[in-house]
Scaffold this motif. Structure first.
Motif, mmCIF file in Angstrom:
data_model
loop_
_atom_site.group_PDB
_atom_site.id
_atom_site.type_symbol
_atom_site.label_atom_id
_atom_site.label_comp_id
_atom_site.label_asym_id
_atom_site.label_seq_id
_atom_site.Cartn_x
_atom_site.Cartn_y
_atom_site.Cartn_z
ATOM 1 N N GLU A 32 56.266 55.663 -35.666
ATOM 2 C CA GLU A 32 56.179 56.995 -35.074
ATOM 3 C C GLU A 32 55.955 58.082 -36.116
ATOM 4 O O GLU A 32 55.274 59.068 -35.876
ATOM 5 N N SER A 33 56.528 57.894 -37.294
ATOM 6 C CA SER A 33 56.406 58.914 -38.336
ATOM 7 C C SER A 33 54.981 59.064 -38.859
ATOM 8 O O SER A 33 54.680 60.009 -39.582
ATOM 9 N N ALA A 34 54.071 58.170 -38.471
ATOM 10 C CA ALA A 34 52.669 58.269 -38.884
ATOM 11 C C ALA A 34 51.898 59.283 -38.051
ATOM 12 O O ALA A 34 50.734 59.561 -38.349
ATOM 13 N N GLY A 35 52.524 59.839 -37.019
ATOM 14 C CA GLY A 35 51.850 60.832 -36.183
ATOM 15 C C GLY A 35 50.610 60.267 -35.532
ATOM 16 O O GLY A 35 50.631 59.178 -34.967
ATOM 17 N N LYS A 36 49.489 61.010 -35.631
ATOM 18 C CA LYS A 36 48.225 60.576 -35.022
ATOM 19 C C LYS A 36 47.739 59.237 -35.564
ATOM 20 O O LYS A 36 47.027 58.509 -34.886
ATOM 21 N N CYS A 37 48.126 58.920 -36.783
ATOM 22 C CA CYS A 37 47.671 57.663 -37.391
ATOM 23 C C CYS A 37 48.313 56.438 -36.753
ATOM 24 O O CYS A 37 47.941 55.310 -37.060
ATOM 25 N N GLN A 38 49.258 56.666 -35.840
ATOM 26 C CA GLN A 38 49.850 55.553 -35.098
ATOM 27 C C GLN A 38 48.842 54.989 -34.101
ATOM 28 O O GLN A 38 48.953 53.838 -33.683
ATOM 29 N N GLN A 39 47.844 55.776 -33.751
ATOM 30 C CA GLN A 39 46.793 55.344 -32.823
ATOM 31 C C GLN A 39 45.669 54.660 -33.607
ATOM 32 O O GLN A 39 45.374 55.025 -34.745
ATOM 33 N N MET A 40 45.038 53.695 -32.979
ATOM 34 C CA MET A 40 43.897 53.019 -33.591
ATOM 35 C C MET A 40 42.808 54.041 -33.907
ATOM 36 O O MET A 40 42.465 54.872 -33.067
ATOM 37 N N SER A 91 56.015 45.041 -39.117
ATOM 38 C CA SER A 91 57.466 45.141 -39.203
ATOM 39 C C SER A 91 57.999 45.614 -40.552
ATOM 40 O O SER A 91 59.144 46.023 -40.637
ATOM 41 N N ASP A 92 57.200 45.563 -41.590
ATOM 42 C CA ASP A 92 57.660 45.938 -42.925
ATOM 43 C C ASP A 92 56.782 47.060 -43.478
ATOM 44 O O ASP A 92 55.579 46.857 -43.680
ATOM 45 N N PRO A 93 57.338 48.246 -43.738
ATOM 46 C CA PRO A 93 56.523 49.376 -44.206
ATOM 47 C C PRO A 93 55.687 49.094 -45.456
ATOM 48 O O PRO A 93 54.618 49.664 -45.608
ATOM 49 N N ILE A 94 56.133 48.197 -46.325
ATOM 50 C CA ILE A 94 55.310 47.902 -47.503
ATOM 51 C C ILE A 94 54.128 46.998 -47.158
ATOM 52 O O ILE A 94 53.311 46.694 -48.022
ATOM 53 N N CYS A 95 54.033 46.626 -45.869
ATOM 54 C CA CYS A 95 52.907 45.812 -45.396
ATOM 55 C C CYS A 95 52.121 46.488 -44.272
ATOM 56 O O CYS A 95 51.236 45.876 -43.690
ATOM 57 N N PHE A 96 52.439 47.749 -43.959
ATOM 58 C CA PHE A 96 51.631 48.499 -42.986
ATOM 59 C C PHE A 96 50.269 48.780 -43.634
ATOM 60 O O PHE A 96 50.204 49.032 -44.845
ATOM 61 N N PRO A 97 49.185 48.792 -42.881
ATOM 62 C CA PRO A 97 47.869 49.030 -43.491
ATOM 63 C C PRO A 97 47.578 50.512 -43.762
ATOM 64 O O PRO A 97 46.598 51.072 -43.310
ATOM 65 N N THR A 98 48.469 51.141 -44.526
ATOM 66 C CA THR A 98 48.203 52.501 -45.009
ATOM 67 C C THR A 98 47.190 52.400 -46.140
ATOM 68 O O THR A 98 46.948 51.310 -46.679
ATOM 69 N N THR A 99 46.635 53.502 -46.554
ATOM 70 C CA THR A 99 45.661 53.466 -47.651
ATOM 71 C C THR A 99 46.316 52.936 -48.924
ATOM 72 O O THR A 99 45.696 52.188 -49.685
ATOM 73 N N GLU A 100 47.574 53.300 -49.148
ATOM 74 C CA GLU A 100 48.287 52.819 -50.329
ATOM 75 C C GLU A 100 48.398 51.297 -50.318
ATOM 76 O O GLU A 100 48.125 50.632 -51.318
ATOM 77 N N VAL A 101 48.795 50.756 -49.184
ATOM 78 C CA VAL A 101 48.972 49.303 -49.074
ATOM 79 C C VAL A 101 47.619 48.593 -49.096
ATOM 80 O O VAL A 101 47.474 47.540 -49.728
#
Length: 147
Positions: A32-40, A91-101
């Motif tokens: 949820e904390s990703a805001g709009k980025c929670q959507q595809m 399930s693990d924030p260090i494995c979410f597909p953010t740009t950093e990850v």
């Protein structure tokens, strides 16, 4: 392709090569904390891989550019990052597909391959531009001797 200027990393290797790639891919950040980025949603990612080393292979390459393209572009172009469940998870924030990850995972894929090569080049950094105004540079942590 627009010429890019990348953040540089100081090193003492004799050779440095850079490979640029564009990757069209979608993702969502499952929190949820990703805001709009929670959507595809999708991006045309711009990726730059920086590889360095002292020794060339039997063909005179540090690493063949096509190998780098196969490791990154072939795997991720026109995919949904979240579908790469061996690399990312919900399930693990260090494995979410953010740009950093995404940058870290791409670096790991490249570095793991490079370490199988007899001439042992290394990936110094992996640059991922997600939008015209936002990018991430992943560099592995090194000790004071650069190792």
């Amino acid at each position: 392709m627009i010429q890019q200027i990348y953040p540089q990393i100081a090193h003492t290797y004799q050779y440095e090569l850079n490979k640029d790639m564009h990757i069209a891919a979608a993702h969502f950040v499952p929190t949820e904390s990703a805001g709009k980025c929670q959507q595809m949603h999708g991006h045309t990612y711009f990726v730059n891989v920086t590889v360095a080393g002292d020794d060339l292979d039997e063909a005179g390459f540090l690493v063949n550019f096509q190998v780098l393209k196969s490791l990154i572009h072939k795997r991720f172009d026109h995919t949904v990052m979240n579908d790469h469940t061996s690399l990312f998870n919900d399930s693990d924030p260090i494995c979410f597909p953010t740009t950093e990850v995404v940058a870290r995972v791409m670096w790991e894929l490249v570095e793991n391959h490079l370490q199988t090569l007899p001439n042992k080049p290394t990936c110094l950094q992996l640059f991922v531009r997600e939008t015209p105004t936002s990018y991430v540079v992943y560099r592995p942590k090194r000790d004071r001797d650069g190792k």
